[in-house]
Motif scaffolding. Structure first.
Motif, PDB file in Angstrom:
ATOM      1  N   ARG A 444       8.962  13.122  21.007  1.00 16.00           N
ATOM      2  CA  ARG A 444       9.859  12.750  19.906  1.00 16.00           C
ATOM      3  C   ARG A 444       9.076  12.813  18.595  1.00 16.00           C
ATOM      4  O   ARG A 444       8.769  11.790  17.992  1.00 16.00           O
ATOM      5  N   PRO A 445       8.762  14.019  18.143  1.00  7.51           N
ATOM      6  CA  PRO A 445       7.875  14.127  16.972  1.00  7.51           C
ATOM      7  C   PRO A 445       8.564  13.867  15.633  1.00  7.51           C
ATOM      8  O   PRO A 445       7.895  13.506  14.668  1.00  7.51           O
ATOM      9  N   PHE A 477       3.428  11.478  13.656  1.00  2.00           N
ATOM     10  CA  PHE A 477       4.827  11.865  13.647  1.00  2.00           C
ATOM     11  C   PHE A 477       5.168  12.605  12.351  1.00  2.00           C
ATOM     12  O   PHE A 477       4.498  12.443  11.328  1.00  2.00           O
ATOM     13  N   THR A 478       6.251  13.373  12.404  1.00  2.00           N
ATOM     14  CA  THR A 478       6.831  13.962  11.198  1.00  2.00           C
ATOM     15  C   THR A 478       7.974  13.051  10.783  1.00  2.00           C
ATOM     16  O   THR A 478       8.926  12.849  11.550  1.00  2.00           O
ATOM     17  N   ARG A 569       2.091   0.877  15.007  1.00  2.00           N
ATOM     18  CA  ARG A 569       1.193   1.137  16.135  1.00  2.00           C
ATOM     19  C   ARG A 569       1.859   0.780  17.464  1.00  2.00           C
ATOM     20  O   ARG A 569       1.646   1.464  18.470  1.00  2.00           O
ATOM     21  N   VAL A 570       2.676  -0.270  17.462  1.00  2.00           N
ATOM     22  CA  VAL A 570       3.402  -0.631  18.674  1.00  2.00           C
ATOM     23  C   VAL A 570       4.441   0.438  19.002  1.00  2.00           C
ATOM     24  O   VAL A 570       4.578   0.857  20.160  1.00  2.00           O
ATOM     25  N   ILE A 571       5.178   0.906  17.992  1.00  2.00           N
ATOM     26  CA  ILE A 571       6.181   1.946  18.209  1.00  2.00           C
ATOM     27  C   ILE A 571       5.532   3.203  18.802  1.00  2.00           C
ATOM     28  O   ILE A 571       6.081   3.847  19.694  1.00  2.00           O
ATOM     29  N   ALA A 572       4.350   3.528  18.320  1.00  2.00           N
ATOM     30  CA  ALA A 572       3.659   4.745  18.750  1.00  2.00           C
ATOM     31  C   ALA A 572       2.840   4.555  20.025  1.00  2.00           C
ATOM     32  O   ALA A 572       2.217   5.510  20.510  1.00  2.00           O
TER      33      ALA A 572
END
Length: 604
Positions: A444-445, A477-478, A569-572
């Motif tokens: 999911r970039p 991410f983009t 950071r948690v999301i990623a």
């Protein structure tokens, strides 16, 4: 003037060095040392004029980045509000015992300037007939209330620390924050908040509280007291006797707390008892009415049964009691501005914080002493407490700070790294349908970040939408970003829906979502696109109960950079969500039922 200041300071050091040493020693020091220190401080008090004594009680705001050469606009503001042009003139005319810093008063531009302002204020304090250093204070709670921003280290706020539940983290955060304040010459911080937030509709405390569990709050309050005071900064537990269960903001009205005496003992008292047991240096009063504690229904700030009967006599507290700001409407509702400071002293207060009209308040106290309404002996009790605190903090020995000290302490790499680590342990995952989080930048970039951008506290470098987008971009991410505001219009919602085309996930920052908020429409419209939606509650964690359609929900408890970076950071997947709710989240359709209880939190 410089020669006089130097001579006065030498005299002061000779008179009070032993007092400072005695006040700074622990319980193992002999009673003789404490008595000797008090004798010397009594000697200092005896040399003060009545006007100087009255001045020691006041802690006042003042505009400007410099004690002697503020910008013209700040000088004009001082002249209009206080009748003087500079901080030095304020100290000379009113003999004030303390100054409070505000960002809106242009006191806190950057650390070196703050240190220089503090030194200028101390020079003015030592250049008066009876030289006494000042106690410089600030509201640096962290989270949503902070007066100093970058490059100082900004820590997670109280409710975020409550979500982490770590007393060691709370103590370390306070010790780091305190060491940076002390390096800038600020030696009294109006933190930690000791209120137990049990009312989701509380408009003034909310995430400034550690949570809804009295014992958990008590432990974190005590930890922060020890952290601040180990760093040489007086901590201030607030707002006594407890401001956590109200739907009225005391800045604009007079809140009424309906707790019974037994409820107060069980719910509100434990954090203040813990603060006293931890050796708290100062306690701030609340402008609230608690009929169960004072049948006269006076604001607690003006209530002798509450401040003397309960705080002094029942809880055994003999430290400094400081009022909340006397410019707030809650304390001005029942009595005039000339009576408020007099009644506060009669109730048991020591420091009178930020009256709206200093000349009126100062003269009112002076008249009350001259008329016998307040005895000079009562005045001396408060002054002795204030001077003991100044001595304990070492201000009589040396009140000055340096740029070198600032550079060694403020915003250091180790402090910033500690803030990031602590923040990661506060982020709370409430919903994660289908294991959407963490997002994989390979799968999911392309992300869209939208949402509320409330007014920024000092711990932010920009709108939260932009901060989240930047943090996620740095994680690979983009990202496209669109600010939709706290009340998105239909056109803005349409724009967000259009921007979601081709995206792999949408991150929505939500802010205090109400039953009628168009933020609800924004989330539901975005969810209807079929693109997975992650909501991030950037203030109160209650938002999740009023939203639908999102696949995942995080709570950060504030929108300062340190907390938003941790959320990214948690999301990623670069950090695990470790936070647990420190307050319950009730169902929106039935507030008597709990949707997520205290202690709830998911992880991966």
């Amino acid at each position: 003037m410089h020669h006089r200041a130097t001579t006065s300071r030498r005299t002061l050091l000779t008179v009070t060095a032993a007092a400072a040493a005695a006040a700074a020693t622990g319980a193992t020091a002999s009673a003789h040392a404490g008595a000797s220190g008090d004798r010397r401080l009594h000697g200092l008090i005896s040399r003060m004029s009545l006007e100087e004594k009255v001045g020691q009680l006041f802690v006042m705001r003042v505009y400007g980045h410099s004690a002697t050469a503020p910008d013209q606009a700040d000088a004009d503001a001082n002249l209009k509000e206080i009748g003087v042009r500079t901080a030095a003139e304020l100290i000379a005319r009113y003999h004030v015992g303390g100054i409070i810093y505000f960002s809106w008063a242009h006191n806190t531009r950057e650390p070196h300037q703050i240190a220089d302002l503090s030194n200028g204020i101390q020079r003015a304090g030592l250049d008066r007939p009876t030289p006494v250093p000042l106690l410089i204070s600030i509201d640096q709670e962290h989270g949503i209330v902070a007066r100093i921003g970058e490059p100082a280290t900004l820590m997670p706020g109280a409710m975020a620390l409550g979500a982490a539940g770590s007393r060691s983290d709370a103590r370390r955060a306070a010790r780091i924050a305190g060491s940076e304040l002390a390096a800038m010459g600020i030696r009294q911080n109006y933190a930690p908040v000791a209120d137990v937030n049990v009312n989701p509709a509380n408009p003034v405390i909310g995430v400034r509280s550690f949570g809804a569990d009295p014992q958990a709050v008590a432990g974190l309050v005590a930890a922060q007291v020890r952290g601040y005071q180990a760093a040489g900064v007086a901590a201030t537990a607030k707002h006594f006797p407890g401001h956590g269960d109200t739907e009225t903001d005391s800045h604009y009205g007079l809140p009424r707390i309906g707790h019974t005496r037994a409820q107060w003992e069980a719910l509100d008292a434990p954090p203040f008892r813990a603060a006293v047991a931890a050796g708290i240096d100062s306690i701030m009063t609340a402008h609230i009415v608690v009929p169960a504690l004072d049948a006269a229904e006076d604001p607690a700030t003006l209530s002798r049964p509450i401040l003397t009967g309960i705080l002094r006599e029942r809880l055994g507290y003999d430290g400094v009691v400081v009022t909340d700001s006397l410019g707030m409407e809650g304390v001005r509702t029942k009595y005039g501005d000339d009576r408020v400071p007099v009644l506060a002293l009669k109730a048991g207060c020591d420091q009178l914080l930020n009256p709206p009209d200093l000349a009126l308040a100062w003269n009112a106290v002076l008249r009350a002493v001259r008329s016998g309404e307040i005895s000079e002996a009562r005045l001396d009790e408060s002054i002795l407490r204030i001077l003991r605190l100044k001595a304990k903090l070492g201000l009589f020995r040396d009140p000055y700070v340096s740029h070198e000290g600032v550079d060694r302490a403020v915003g250091t790499r180790s402090h910033l790294a500690a803030a990031d680590r602590i923040a990661e342990r506060t982020t709370t995952l409430l919903l994660n349908d289908g294991g959407l989080l963490p997002l994989d930048r390979r799968e999911r970039p392309n992300l869209l970040v939208v949402g509320a951008d409330p007014a920024s506290p000092s711990g932010t470098t920009g709108p939260p939408t932009a901060t989240l987008a930047t943090a996620l971009t740095e994680l690979g991410f983009t990202v496209a970003a669109l600010s939709t505001g706290t009340a998105p219009s239909a056109a803005r919602i349409d724009e967000a829906v259009a921007a979601s085309a081709g995206k792999d996930a949408i991150v929505v920052g939500t802010y205090n979502v109400s039953a009628t908020s168009t933020q609800r429409t924004l989330v539901s419209r975005l969810a209807a696109t079929g693109v997975p939606v992650v909501t991030v509650a950037i203030r109160n964690p209650y938002d999740v109960a009023r939203l639908g359609g999102q696949r995942a929900t995080l709570a950060t408890y504030s929108w300062t950079d340190v907390e938003l970076r941790a959320a990214a950071r948690v999301i990623a997947g670069r950090a695990r969500p470790e936070g647990r709710l420190p307050v319950p989240v009730q169902r929106a359709d039935d507030p008597t039922r709990v949707l997520y209880p205290v202690g709830y939190g998911l992880t991966y």
